[in-house]
Design an enzyme around this catalytic site. Structure first.
Site, PDB file in Angstrom:
ATOM      1  N   GLN A 175      14.725 -54.036 -87.804  1.00 38.89           N
ATOM      2  CA  GLN A 175      14.241 -52.785 -87.230  1.00 38.89           C
ATOM      3  C   GLN A 175      14.377 -52.848 -85.711  1.00 38.89           C
ATOM      4  O   GLN A 175      14.049 -53.862 -85.097  1.00 38.89           O
ATOM      5  CB  GLN A 175      12.781 -52.546 -87.613  1.00 38.89           C
ATOM      6  CG  GLN A 175      12.540 -52.350 -89.094  1.00 38.89           C
ATOM      7  CD  GLN A 175      12.938 -50.957 -89.582  1.00 38.89           C
ATOM      8  OE1 GLN A 175      13.428 -50.134 -88.825  1.00 38.89           O
ATOM      9  NE2 GLN A 175      12.733 -50.708 -90.869  1.00 38.89           N
ATOM     10  N   CYS A 195      16.180 -38.683 -67.238  1.00 41.92           N
ATOM     11  CA  CYS A 195      17.528 -39.266 -67.303  1.00 41.92           C
ATOM     12  C   CYS A 195      18.513 -38.197 -66.853  1.00 41.92           C
ATOM     13  O   CYS A 195      18.554 -37.100 -67.426  1.00 41.92           O
ATOM     14  CB  CYS A 195      17.858 -39.727 -68.719  1.00 41.92           C
ATOM     15  SG  CYS A 195      19.557 -40.313 -68.924  1.00 41.92           S
ATOM     16  N   CYS A 233      20.564 -47.065 -69.601  1.00 45.81           N
ATOM     17  CA  CYS A 233      19.960 -46.233 -70.639  1.00 45.81           C
ATOM     18  C   CYS A 233      18.464 -46.515 -70.722  1.00 45.81           C
ATOM     19  O   CYS A 233      18.033 -47.678 -70.743  1.00 45.81           O
ATOM     20  CB  CYS A 233      20.628 -46.505 -71.979  1.00 45.81           C
ATOM     21  SG  CYS A 233      19.902 -45.579 -73.340  1.00 45.81           S
ATOM     22  N   GLU A 290      19.373 -58.504-102.726  1.00 43.57           N
ATOM     23  CA  GLU A 290      20.254 -58.003-101.672  1.00 43.57           C
ATOM     24  C   GLU A 290      21.702 -58.262-102.078  1.00 43.57           C
ATOM     25  O   GLU A 290      22.017 -59.295-102.670  1.00 43.57           O
ATOM     26  CB  GLU A 290      19.932 -58.711-100.346  1.00 43.57           C
ATOM     27  CG  GLU A 290      20.868 -58.412 -99.202  1.00 43.57           C
ATOM     28  CD  GLU A 290      20.882 -56.940 -98.824  1.00 43.57           C
ATOM     29  OE1 GLU A 290      21.975 -56.357 -98.877  1.00 43.57           O
ATOM     30  OE2 GLU A 290      19.817 -56.383 -98.495  1.00 43.57           O
ATOM     31  N   CYS A 324      14.347 -44.340 -93.466  1.00 41.23           N
ATOM     32  CA  CYS A 324      14.714 -43.981 -92.091  1.00 41.23           C
ATOM     33  C   CYS A 324      15.418 -42.632 -92.036  1.00 41.23           C
ATOM     34  O   CYS A 324      15.899 -42.218 -90.980  1.00 41.23           O
ATOM     35  CB  CYS A 324      15.610 -45.061 -91.475  1.00 41.23           C
ATOM     36  SG  CYS A 324      17.180 -45.303 -92.331  1.00 41.23           S
ATOM     37  N   CYS A 372      19.664 -39.536 -76.844  1.00 37.75           N
ATOM     38  CA  CYS A 372      18.339 -38.923 -77.005  1.00 37.75           C
ATOM     39  C   CYS A 372      18.496 -37.431 -77.275  1.00 37.75           C
ATOM     40  O   CYS A 372      19.473 -36.815 -76.851  1.00 37.75           O
ATOM     41  CB  CYS A 372      17.496 -39.116 -75.745  1.00 37.75           C
ATOM     42  SG  CYS A 372      17.160 -40.844 -75.321  1.00 37.75           S
ATOM     43  N   ASP A 418      13.531 -50.587 -98.884  1.00 34.93           N
ATOM     44  CA  ASP A 418      13.878 -49.982 -97.592  1.00 34.93           C
ATOM     45  C   ASP A 418      15.401 -49.838 -97.558  1.00 34.93           C
ATOM     46  O   ASP A 418      16.103 -50.660 -96.968  1.00 34.93           O
ATOM     47  CB  ASP A 418      13.376 -50.884 -96.456  1.00 34.93           C
ATOM     48  CG  ASP A 418      13.624 -50.290 -95.073  1.00 34.93           C
ATOM     49  OD1 ASP A 418      14.116 -49.144 -95.003  1.00 34.93           O
ATOM     50  OD2 ASP A 418      13.350 -50.982 -94.077  1.00 34.93           O
TER      51      ASP A 418
END
Length: 444
Positions: free
Chosen positions: A278, A71, A158, A328, A402, A80, A375
């Site tokens: 995800q 890139c 991208c 939730e 994460c 990135c 999660d």
């Protein structure tokens, strides 16, 4: 040593984000884009009491792991962080990031560390992208934010985003320029067009969301966008808030379907503009399979899925248990989860709206709960939630994370009464420094 000093160093290690590590007078030096085994010329940019930071000036002896970035915007674009190294090394860095953070950050010595799971699809893997727009010197640009800034690096192509995004952005830019549409300015708080969101399903169906500060007739743009194959849904999202949040709950359907339908391990899920999902479909399925294997559920058990969102984990666990209860705090997510359960013919999944720590206590009073899976967002678990977990003494926990830093913090808090048994890292975000983890904990 002083700021501005130049020296040659040997890169002896890599840190958790892929920076090279060297040493000088027993103090550590962090050097972005340097790779273990290389000899480099560096310039000191920051002098602190226990460490130095430096810029890489020249690689004098290249590592076999060094690769030419594919890139031309790397590394100025912040999307990135690891395109200068082979994917083989990237996976080693991420494995060590999880292992070392838990070992040192959470001070956990005795646990099984599994190999990092990946599928080696490192480009065009994202199913969602939010692309901000700006007007720079009377030119409309869009792309990713430069690292740790709100400066947009112009980029239509991208490498990690959905493959149709370039076509979509070209049409949107052309329309904005031709119609002299004002672009929102974060400083003056003026302007109409803010950003574009793109969502993609496993079967290549696309949803486009145009994010603006007020209502506007985009019918001509919609007619152009639907000429692109596979676009089945277009929304307008009104965001007149003067903050950094790009997507609000104020959505207006302009064209097509209200929801996309995503398949996760054979179950169907409605995906709306604001649905959490995800970002890597294929790796998501591998992660869920591992989480279910660690739960090892049976038909006599009741399990809680905290932070359940639209129920993607809940419904995949449901066939293996007597009952699963999803909790939730976001009402729209709970409403979506209930619809998803009905759509899949699942009758043993119950969904509750509220704070996890409050609702877990209510459930425990009337129901024996065997296991809990959660999660949480990047900030990790609230201390009140962890205190409830300790109080309830649920036998088994599967924690999906994460953010390994907040995972280490939370495991450190739980380890006095829970044994950390097994950890598996997952690469859901190739070419970036992010890594997911799945952890099994058993009550002592």
């Amino acid at each position: 040593m002083n700021k501005g000093d130049i020296l040659e160093v040997l890169i002896e290690d890599m840190d958790k984000d892929g920076k090279g590590i060297a040493y000088y007078n027993k103090k550590i030096i962090f050097i972005p884009y340097a790779i273990i085994g290389e000899t480099c010329k560096i310039e000191i940019t920051k002098v602190l009491s226990k460490l130095y930071e430096a810029n890489l000036l020249e690689v004098l002896n290249e590592s076999p792991y060094r690769k030419q970035p594919d890139c031309n915007l790397y590394p100025s674009c912040g999307g990135c962080q690891m395109r200068h190294m082979s994917y083989e090394l990237e996976k080693k860095v991420k494995f060590n990031k999880v292992k070392n953070t838990l070992t040192h950050g959470a001070k956990i010595a005795d646990f099984k560390m599994n190999e990092l799971i990946s599928n080696d699809i490192i480009n065009n893997y994202r199913n969602k992208a939010i692309i901000p727009f700006a007007n720079v010197n009377n030119e409309i640009i869009c792309g990713m934010y430069k690292g740790r800034s709100h400066e947009i690096i112009s980029n239509l192509n991208c490498q990690i985003e959905p493959y149709l995004l370039e076509k979509i952005l070209i049409k949107v830019k052309k329309y904005l320029i031709y119609n002299n549409i004002s672009i929102y300015d974060e400083i003056t708080k003026n302007g109409l067009f803010r950003a574009l969101m793109c969502r993609k399903t496993k079967d290549d169906k696309y949803m486009i969301v145009l994010i603006t500060t007020k209502k506007y007739d985009f019918s001509a743009l919609v007619n152009e966008l639907i000429k692109i194959e596979n676009i089945v849904s277009i929304y307008l999202n009104i965001n007149d808030l003067n903050n950094n949040v790009l997507l609000t709950d104020n959505n207006m359907l302009l064209y097509g379907k209200a929801n996309l339908t995503e398949d996760i391990l054979g179950y169907k899920f409605n995906v709306a503009p604001n649905t959490f999902l995800q970002v890597n479909n294929n790796m998501c399925e591998l992660l869920y399979k591992e989480a279910i294997a660690l739960l090892n559920p049976n038909k006599d058990e009741t399990i809680i899925d905290a932070y359940c969102g639209m129920g993607s984990i809940t419904l995949n666990v449901a066939p293996y248990v007597k009952q699963i209860i999803g909790i939730e705090v976001v009402k729209s997510a709970i409403d979506n989860a209930i619809i998803n359960a009905k759509m899949n013919g699942i009758n043993n999944a119950k969904f509750i709206l509220g704070k996890c720590e409050d609702k877990i206590l209510e459930i425990i009073r009337s129901t024996k709960v065997n296991s809990i899976i959660f999660d949480p967002p990047r900030k990790g678990c609230d201390i009140s939630f962890l205190n409830v977990i300790k109080e309830t003494k649920i036998n088994k926990i599967v924690y999906i994370s994460c953010n390994v830093a907040t995972l280490a913090r939370d495991l450190n808090y739980l380890k006095d009464i829970y044994k950390i048994v097994e950890v598996t890292p997952f690469d859901l975000f190739p070419r970036t420094s992010h890594v997911e983890s799945v952890v099994l904990l058993i009550h002592k």
